[in-house]
Design a protein around this motif. Structure first.
Motif, PDB file in Angstrom:
ATOM      1  N   THR A   1      52.079  35.908  41.271  1.00 52.94           N
ATOM      2  CA  THR A   1      50.629  35.930  40.643  1.00 52.94           C
ATOM      3  C   THR A   1      50.559  36.432  39.279  1.00 52.94           C
ATOM      4  OG1 THR A   1      49.799  36.100  42.590  1.00 52.94           O
ATOM      5  CG2 THR A   1      48.166  36.806  41.076  1.00 52.94           C
ATOM      6  N   ARG A   2      51.567  37.306  38.923  1.00 57.08           N
ATOM      7  CA  ARG A   2      51.659  37.927  37.713  1.00 57.08           C
ATOM      8  C   ARG A   2      52.037  37.077  36.518  1.00 57.08           C
ATOM      9  NH1 ARG A   2      55.586  42.952  35.919  1.00 57.08           N
ATOM     10  NH2 ARG A   2      55.696  42.766  33.599  1.00 57.08           N
ATOM     11  N   GLU A   3      53.084  36.175  36.983  1.00 53.38           N
ATOM     12  CA  GLU A   3      53.340  34.835  36.278  1.00 53.38           C
ATOM     13  C   GLU A   3      52.196  33.931  35.937  1.00 53.38           C
ATOM     14  OE1 GLU A   3      56.937  32.857  37.344  1.00 53.38           O
ATOM     15  OE2 GLU A   3      58.219  34.583  36.918  1.00 53.38           O
ATOM     16  N   LEU A   4      51.572  33.809  36.943  1.00 61.50           N
ATOM     17  CA  LEU A   4      50.518  32.872  36.930  1.00 61.50           C
ATOM     18  C   LEU A   4      49.283  33.440  35.991  1.00 61.50           C
ATOM     19  CD1 LEU A   4      48.780  30.235  37.669  1.00 61.50           C
ATOM     20  CD2 LEU A   4      48.041  31.465  40.002  1.00 61.50           C
ATOM     21  N   LEU A   5      49.077  34.608  36.036  1.00 62.29           N
ATOM     22  CA  LEU A   5      48.225  35.277  35.376  1.00 62.29           C
ATOM     23  C   LEU A   5      48.424  35.177  33.973  1.00 62.29           C
ATOM     24  CD1 LEU A   5      46.699  38.490  36.941  1.00 62.29           C
ATOM     25  CD2 LEU A   5      45.917  36.456  36.713  1.00 62.29           C
ATOM     26  N   ALA A   6      49.653  35.373  33.447  1.00 61.03           N
ATOM     27  CA  ALA A   6      50.165  35.221  32.151  1.00 61.03           C
ATOM     28  C   ALA A   6      49.797  33.640  31.755  1.00 61.03           C
ATOM     29  CB  ALA A   6      51.559  35.650  32.140  1.00 61.03           C
ATOM     30  N   PHE A   7      49.889  32.853  32.475  1.00 57.39           N
ATOM     31  CA  PHE A   7      49.651  31.458  32.328  1.00 57.39           C
ATOM     32  C   PHE A   7      48.237  31.104  31.932  1.00 57.39           C
ATOM     33  CE2 PHE A   7      48.723  27.212  33.559  1.00 57.39           C
ATOM     34  CZ  PHE A   7      49.571  26.330  32.751  1.00 57.39           C
ATOM     35  N   LEU A   8      47.505  31.668  32.830  1.00 58.81           N
ATOM     36  CA  LEU A   8      46.054  31.469  32.772  1.00 58.81           C
ATOM     37  C   LEU A   8      45.241  32.040  31.754  1.00 58.81           C
ATOM     38  CD1 LEU A   8      45.027  31.779  36.686  1.00 58.81           C
ATOM     39  CD2 LEU A   8      45.094  29.699  35.154  1.00 58.81           C
ATOM     40  N   SER A   9      45.599  33.152  31.544  1.00 58.17           N
ATOM     41  CA  SER A   9      44.926  33.992  30.495  1.00 58.17           C
ATOM     42  C   SER A   9      45.267  33.436  29.048  1.00 58.17           C
ATOM     43  CB  SER A   9      45.604  35.514  30.366  1.00 58.17           C
ATOM     44  OG  SER A   9      46.957  35.634  30.142  1.00 58.17           O
ATOM     45  N   ARG A  10      46.270  32.553  29.086  1.00 63.59           N
ATOM     46  CA  ARG A  10      46.513  32.062  27.698  1.00 63.59           C
ATOM     47  C   ARG A  10      45.718  30.717  27.446  1.00 63.59           C
ATOM     48  NH1 ARG A  10      50.943  35.103  28.771  1.00 63.59           N
ATOM     49  NH2 ARG A  10      52.142  35.910  27.136  1.00 63.59           N
ATOM     50  N   CYS A  11      45.447  30.047  28.613  1.00 64.47           N
ATOM     51  CA  CYS A  11      44.821  28.731  28.549  1.00 64.47           C
ATOM     52  C   CYS A  11      43.388  28.564  29.293  1.00 64.47           C
ATOM     53  CB  CYS A  11      45.789  27.694  28.643  1.00 64.47           C
ATOM     54  SG  CYS A  11      46.683  28.060  30.338  1.00 64.47           S
ATOM     55  N   LEU A  12      42.614  29.736  29.261  1.00 65.06           N
ATOM     56  CA  LEU A  12      41.345  29.626  30.296  1.00 65.06           C
ATOM     57  C   LEU A  12      40.647  28.499  29.772  1.00 65.06           C
ATOM     58  CD1 LEU A  12      40.257  33.404  30.511  1.00 65.06           C
ATOM     59  CD2 LEU A  12      41.023  31.666  32.456  1.00 65.06           C
TER      60      LEU A  12
ATOM     61  N   PRO B   1      45.079  33.686  22.831  1.00 66.95           N
ATOM     62  CA  PRO B   1      44.538  32.790  21.626  1.00 66.95           C
ATOM     63  C   PRO B   1      43.044  33.309  21.145  1.00 66.95           C
ATOM     64  CG  PRO B   1      44.437  31.680  23.627  1.00 66.95           C
ATOM     65  CD  PRO B   1      45.035  32.724  24.101  1.00 66.95           C
ATOM     66  N   PRO B   2      42.891  33.242  19.838  1.00 70.06           N
ATOM     67  CA  PRO B   2      41.648  33.813  19.153  1.00 70.06           C
ATOM     68  C   PRO B   2      40.420  33.476  19.893  1.00 70.06           C
ATOM     69  CG  PRO B   2      43.209  33.017  17.693  1.00 70.06           C
ATOM     70  CD  PRO B   2      43.523  32.369  18.834  1.00 70.06           C
ATOM     71  N   HIS B   3      40.458  32.231  20.672  1.00 69.03           N
ATOM     72  CA  HIS B   3      38.783  31.769  21.069  1.00 69.03           C
ATOM     73  C   HIS B   3      38.887  32.318  22.491  1.00 69.03           C
ATOM     74  CE1 HIS B   3      41.772  29.253  23.523  1.00 69.03           C
ATOM     75  NE2 HIS B   3      40.757  29.206  24.127  1.00 69.03           N
ATOM     76  N   ILE B   4      39.598  33.156  22.974  1.00 67.22           N
ATOM     77  CA  ILE B   4      39.549  33.737  24.424  1.00 67.22           C
ATOM     78  C   ILE B   4      39.124  35.261  24.026  1.00 67.22           C
ATOM     79  CG2 ILE B   4      40.567  34.526  26.432  1.00 67.22           C
ATOM     80  CD1 ILE B   4      42.040  32.041  26.417  1.00 67.22           C
ATOM     81  N   ARG B   5      37.839  35.539  24.267  1.00 66.68           N
ATOM     82  CA  ARG B   5      37.434  37.079  24.004  1.00 66.68           C
ATOM     83  C   ARG B   5      38.017  37.829  25.141  1.00 66.68           C
ATOM     84  NH1 ARG B   5      32.339  36.640  25.604  1.00 66.68           N
ATOM     85  NH2 ARG B   5      31.689  38.630  24.344  1.00 66.68           N
ATOM     86  N   HIS B   6      38.130  39.288  24.657  1.00 68.78           N
ATOM     87  CA  HIS B   6      38.522  40.085  25.587  1.00 68.78           C
ATOM     88  C   HIS B   6      38.080  41.504  25.461  1.00 68.78           C
ATOM     89  CE1 HIS B   6      41.301  41.932  22.710  1.00 68.78           C
ATOM     90  NE2 HIS B   6      41.295  40.821  22.186  1.00 68.78           N
ATOM     91  N   ALA B   7      38.088  42.392  26.859  1.00 64.07           N
ATOM     92  CA  ALA B   7      37.747  43.709  26.449  1.00 64.07           C
ATOM     93  C   ALA B   7      38.218  44.412  27.673  1.00 64.07           C
ATOM     94  CB  ALA B   7      36.456  43.903  26.863  1.00 64.07           C
ATOM     95  N   GLN B   8      38.288  45.677  27.479  1.00 62.68           N
ATOM     96  CA  GLN B   8      38.735  46.658  28.519  1.00 62.68           C
ATOM     97  C   GLN B   8      37.773  47.564  28.626  1.00 62.68           C
ATOM     98  OE1 GLN B   8      42.779  47.760  28.547  1.00 62.68           O
ATOM     99  NE2 GLN B   8      42.414  49.279  30.505  1.00 62.68           N
ATOM    100  N   ILE B   9      37.271  47.883  30.046  1.00 61.27           N
ATOM    101  CA  ILE B   9      36.268  48.667  30.363  1.00 61.27           C
ATOM    102  C   ILE B   9      36.685  49.887  31.231  1.00 61.27           C
ATOM    103  CG2 ILE B   9      33.967  49.147  31.580  1.00 61.27           C
ATOM    104  CD1 ILE B   9      33.341  46.537  31.208  1.00 61.27           C
ATOM    105  N   SER B  10      36.808  51.197  30.813  1.00 65.41           N
ATOM    106  CA  SER B  10      37.344  52.187  31.516  1.00 65.41           C
ATOM    107  C   SER B  10      36.303  53.146  32.440  1.00 65.41           C
ATOM    108  CB  SER B  10      38.105  53.157  30.715  1.00 65.41           C
ATOM    109  OG  SER B  10      39.488  52.525  30.219  1.00 65.41           O
ATOM    110  N   LEU B  11      36.241  53.071  33.751  1.00 67.20           N
ATOM    111  CA  LEU B  11      35.347  54.004  34.244  1.00 67.20           C
ATOM    112  C   LEU B  11      35.630  55.341  34.504  1.00 67.20           C
ATOM    113  CD1 LEU B  11      34.117  51.400  37.253  1.00 67.20           C
ATOM    114  CD2 LEU B  11      33.089  51.826  34.679  1.00 67.20           C
ATOM    115  N   ALA B  12      34.808  56.380  34.062  1.00 70.66           N
ATOM    116  CA  ALA B  12      35.251  57.722  34.441  1.00 70.66           C
ATOM    117  C   ALA B  12      34.423  58.228  35.569  1.00 70.66           C
ATOM    118  CB  ALA B  12      34.861  58.576  33.057  1.00 70.66           C
ATOM    119  N   PRO B  13      34.567  59.245  35.974  1.00 73.02           N
ATOM    120  CA  PRO B  13      33.876  59.815  37.236  1.00 73.02           C
ATOM    121  C   PRO B  13      32.522  60.006  36.723  1.00 73.02           C
ATOM    122  CG  PRO B  13      35.792  60.874  37.149  1.00 73.02           C
ATOM    123  CD  PRO B  13      35.938  59.869  36.072  1.00 73.02           C
TER     124      PRO B  13
END
Length: 394
Positions: A136-147, A174-186
């Motif tokens: 699944t890790r390899e598949l995610l690397a593939f999917l994330s680059r060509c969603l 790639p530039p057209h795929i937006r991305h973000a990280q959300i960190s949840l605190a207590p």
């Protein structure tokens, strides 16, 4: 569980997913509310969970099994028949076999990509990615680059439990795929009180015991609502003990030492009480911090994050090991008189004449834990009897 204290994160997440394709990572410690946040989403989603046993493509299969397949599918999706036999009557026939294993693997990845594209708009949600399997890790690397357009990828994970650099997924998009990280605190003290009011009619202050972790708040509230005795909720205890069992021996001893000391202590003090060589103690401390069991409460001083976790660890120590740990505390490396906040609470009640059981009921502790707190406080204050406590606390 009521939804409290995550309104800002929900708005941010909803806005991100409204403009696919996007890759969103949500991180936070165990029990902080990652899954609860996802339940509030009002977007089409397919969800799968990674598991500790790490089944090949397990979370992808789990997610796709919940899909409603369209009638016309790309012939390449027939490569999914071995993974999704329940959809064999809806998927195209298997493509002709090829001799190259890498070509077969690429065909499978393209099949997942094509199927997701046919289901758009959709968000593929994979939870607990700290347990991701290699396939699944390899598949995610593939999917994330060509969603495909109309498809989002949303991953949740615990930073303290992952050996996989999840955040690295964002670095190659790639530039057209937006991305973000959300960190949840207590939750903070006010949010903890609000959640407790939803769960109990007349709740006590649960923040000092839970430090705002929603799972701990919910489990402690359930225990109180059922009228059970004081102590650590079983679900919280079991979660902590699972983490303890997975630690190397030196790291486990350092955590046990922290539970006995009951206040943030220096590495030297922890090593002394744990009874391990300094170099092993250094590695054990680093591992315990990485796993989220210990944290640096102040510069150079480490302790357990939650009082409930501390009690769970302390109660799990076998009597023989516990006696050895307490003997090593008899000559403390910490300054005399450094009474912890919890010990201060206990001795104030003891000074009022309350018994150990009464103090335990008041502070949601076990009587044995109260006994230890009283003994530690007396030693630190240079007293020999709890009858001397009123003079020392006034």
């Amino acid at each position: 569980m009521p939804f409290v204290g995550r309104e800002r994160e929900l708005l941010h997440l909803t806005a991100l997913l409204a403009r696919p394709p996007a890759v969103v990572l949500i991180d936070g410690e165990a029990g902080v509310g990652k899954t609860r946040l996802l339940r509030e989403l009002a977007v089409p989603a397919l969800a799968g969970n990674c598991h500790p046993m790490r089944f090949p493509f397990g979370p992808i299969v789990e997610a796709l099994r919940n899909a409603t397949l369209p009638i016309a599918l790309n012939p390449v999706t027939g490569a999914l028949r071995p993974l999704l036999p329940e959809f064999a009557h809806q998927l195209p026939l298997d493509p002709p076999p090829v001799q190259d294993a890498q070509v077969e693997r690429h065909r499978l990845f393209r099949a997942v990509l094509s199927l997701l594209g046919s289901l758009a708009p959709v968000t593929l949600v994979l939870e607990d990615v700290h347990w991701i399997d290699p396939d699944t890790r390899e598949l995610l690397a593939f999917l994330s680059r060509c969603l495909p357009d109309g498809v989002n990828l949303l991953l949740t994970y615990r930073p303290e439990d992952t050996c996989y650099p999840v955040a690295a997924l964002r670095s190659h998009l790639p530039p057209h795929i937006r991305h973000a990280q959300i960190s949840l605190a207590p939750l903070d003290a006010e949010e903890t009180a609000l959640l407790a009011k939803h769960l109990l009619t007349d709740p006590p202050d649960l923040w000092p015991l839970t430090l705002g972790v929603p799972f701990a708040i919910e489990e402690l509230a359930r225990m109180l609502a059922e009228g059970r005795g004081c102590g650590t909720p079983p679900a919280v205890r079991d979660a902590v003990l699972l983490k303890i069992e997975a630690l190397p021996v030196a790291a486990r001893r350092m955590v046990q030492a922290a539970a006995v000391l009951d206040q943030p202590a220096s590495e030297r003090s922890l090593v002394t009480v744990a009874g391990v060589p300094p170099e092993q103690g250094e590695r054990g401390l680093a591992e315990a911090v990485r796993r989220g069991l210990l944290h640096q409460a102040a510069p150079g001083r480490y302790g357990l994050r939650q009082p409930l976790a501390r009690q769970a660890v302390y109660d799990s120590i076998t009597p023989g090991i516990r006696r050895r740990l307490h003997r090593r505390v008899e000559t403390p490396a910490e300054p005399r008189g450094a009474v912890s906040p919890r010990e201060e609470q206990v001795i104030k009640l003891a000074a009022q004449g309350l018994t150990n059981r009464e103090i335990a009921e008041s502070l949601f502790l076990s009587p044995r834990t109260v006994e230890v707190h009283v003994a530690n406080a007396l030693r630190k204050l240079g007293l020999t009897s709890r009858r001397q406590l009123p003079r020392s606390t006034t």
